[in-house]
Scaffold this active site. Structure first.
Site, PDB file in Angstrom:
ATOM      1  CD  GLU A  18     -11.098  -6.196  27.348  1.00 33.12           C
ATOM      2  OE1 GLU A  18     -11.776  -5.661  26.426  1.00 33.12           O
ATOM      3  OE2 GLU A  18     -10.017  -5.763  27.745  1.00 33.12           O
ATOM      4  CE  LYS A  61       1.058 -11.903  18.982  1.00 39.26           C
ATOM      5  NZ  LYS A  61       1.689 -10.655  18.458  1.00 39.26           N
ATOM      6  CD  GLU A  98     -13.809  -1.804  19.225  1.00 40.70           C
ATOM      7  OE1 GLU A  98     -13.530  -1.608  20.421  1.00 40.70           O
ATOM      8  OE2 GLU A  98     -13.578  -2.877  18.648  1.00 40.70           O
ATOM      9  CB  CYS A 110     -11.778  -2.520  24.473  1.00 46.06           C
ATOM     10  SG  CYS A 110     -11.225  -2.608  26.183  1.00 46.06           S
TER      11      CYS A 110
END
Length: 533
Positions: free
Chosen positions: A310, A236, A441, A344
């Site tokens: 992850e 997906k 983040e 990331c």
């Protein structure tokens, strides 16, 4: 995730970087021989007027969109065929640089996901799972070759759909995606050597959910090792960036991949949760936010599914006083402004030793002034468009929080395009560890500068985060690199560089950055069940 510094160092001799301050044109007149060049002021012999500012400007260098044949509507890819969603539903995918619609994409339903899982199960049991490794390798080699042959098409489409600069799609994303298929093709018939004394069996059907920041690259990180090990896939893609995944479906057809081996089902977040929760799935691989990763882990708790996560990061880039500062500046810029900071493992926290923080910040500010923000399809652009309005709002809100908490904001002067979702490269000084910009983040082109005095303090500050994905160390002392890397709670530690990737090297994190590894021989572990011989 890439290896191209935003803009490159001054003086780099590339046509698309003409006119960077500090790169002196080749002028051989007597006037220039007699008088030294002052940098940004023209000698009289140049014909611009003695002492006049040099008009360093870039001519537009747009990449043509003609290589991409966009269709009005794209379907799902199930069992080797393009099909409509069962309820005929669709969603739009938008060009973040222009806010224009690119195409309509079929929106998968839970019934469509179940069909895709059933197709993957049939293919795994009847053909792919029993195919000799050398035969699986032929398909992977073929896919890698087709990706290289169609690299320009993929690069342009990736830039149009995600907003990242074309030179990053062209020089990083697409080549690395092909390299992963080349690499795992080589392992497909050598699993007995990867796991000596053990029999490596495929897990079965892998459910893979990928993010919007590196759509094609994350696809390759997940599909290549899964297929090499004999698994089949239901993938997906992110709702904002489905187009390169659907173009990859065309690559699968071109490579004559057996039906059902790869299935692609674009759709909303609930479709991804249905996919990973399905009892017909044996393996889950997810790259994305920590919050969603926790939801997935809860959803599959109590099952025997293998899982790789992850997730987010808040990497520290540590610069010691003996580091080569000009080199470090380029690494810092690459670490946080590459791909608009939507990475990331971005080095969003700069830890600078107190004795050099002043000159380092001044060099950074000078370097930021050369970064070009604008049309992602222009080959001169360093920082492209933010992927979505929602992400732009999040960046804006966190930057405002940094100002409100007392950090000092610096942004270079630059004109942003009138349309599209853009944000200036941002630098914060005077940042405390308690500030939100140092803890959360941001996923944008925002760098927070903190200081330290001793290596012990640097380690303590670097590890003072719930994340543990990556880190960088800048020093001339090899012993210090080894000592620091050993104490860093980060899955990847770069030394005197940042954001360097290779298919042979594993990647993954600790703590709330997830677990498991992708890439390298370690990436095969996630897709096999080891049995004693």
């Amino acid at each position: 995730m890439g290896s191209v510094p935003a803009g490159g160092p001054p003086g780099e001799g590339r046509a698309e970087r003409r006119g960077i301050p500090g790169m002196m044109p080749r002028v051989t007149s007597d006037a220039t021989r007699m008088r030294p060049w002052s940098g940004d002021r023209a000698p009289a012999g140049w014909g611009l007027g003695d002492g006049q500012a040099i008009p360093w400007e870039y001519a537009p260098a747009p990449e043509s969109r003609d290589i991409v044949g966009l269709r009005e509507r794209y379907g799902l890819f199930i069992n080797g065929r393009e099909v409509e969603a069962s309820d005929k539903g669709a969603f739009q995918t938008i060009n973040p640089a222009t806010e224009e619609k690119l195409a309509d994409v079929s929106r998968a339903t839970t019934a469509d996901v179940d069909r895709a899982i059933a197709a993957a199960r049939r293919a795994q049991r009847r053909s792919w799972g029993n195919l000799p490794g050398r035969e699986r390798a032929k398909y992977l080699f073929r896919i890698a070759r087709i990706l290289q042959e169609r690299s320009r098409e993929f690069a342009v489409l990736e830039t149009m759909d995600s907003g990242k600069p074309i030179k990053e799609s062209r020089d990083v994303d697409v080549p690395l995606a092909a390299a992963h298929f080349w690499y795992y093709a080589g392992w497909a018939d050598k699993l007995e050597y990867a796991f000596p004394g053990r029999n490596a069996r495929p897990l079965g059907v892998a459910a893979q959910v990928i993010p919007w920041n590196f759509p094609l690259l994350m696809l390759s990180w997940k599909i290549a090792p899964a297929l090499a090990a004999g698994n089949t896939v239901v993938l997906k893609p992110a709702s904002t960036t489905p187009l390169t995944a659907l173009l990859f479906a065309d690559v699968c057809r071109q490579a004559d991949l057996p039906p059902g081996v790869v299935n692609i089902v674009p759709g909303p977040a609930e479709i991804g949760m249905h996919l990973v929760s399905s009892p017909g799935v044996d393996k889950v691989a997810f790259t994305g936010s920590t919050g969603v990763g926790k939801l997935i882990q809860r959803a599959i708790a109590g099952t025997d599914k293998a899982i790789t996560l992850e997730l987010g990061g808040k990497a520290a880039n540590i610069v010691f006083e003996d580091a080569a500062l000009d080199q470090a500046v380029e690494g810092i810029v690459n670490g946080i402004y590459f791909n608009q900071g939507e990475v990331c493992c971005a080095g969003s926290r700069l830890l600078a030793q107190e004795s050099i923080v002043g000159p380092l910040v001044e060099k950074l500010k000078d370097r930021l002034a050369t970064i070009r923000v604008g049309d992602p399809l222009d080959k001169n652009t360093d920082v492209g468009a933010i992927n979505s309005r929602q992400q732009l709002d999040k960046i804006t809100e966190l930057v405002a929080a940094g100002v409100a908490e007392g950090a000092e904001l610096y942004q270079p002067a630059c004109d942003l395009p009138e349309r599209g979702w853009f944000f200036r490269p941002t630098l914060f000084t005077g940042v405390a560890q308690s500030h939100r910009i140092a803890r959360e983040e941001i996923f944008g082109p925002v760098l927070s500068v903190l200081t330290f005095r001793t290596p012990e303090e640097a380690v303590e500050k670097a590890n003072n985060t719930p994340y543990g994905l990556s880190a960088g160390i800048w020093t001339e002392k090899g012993s210090r690199i080894l000592s620091m890397a050993r104490r860093m709670r980060a899955g990847v530690v770069w030394a005197n560089t940042f954001n360097r990737f290779d298919p042979t090297s594993p990647f993954g994190g600790y703590k709330e950055s997830g677990f498991g590894r992708e890439g390298g021989m370690h990436g095969l572990h996630a897709y096999v069940r080891l049995e004693d011989r």
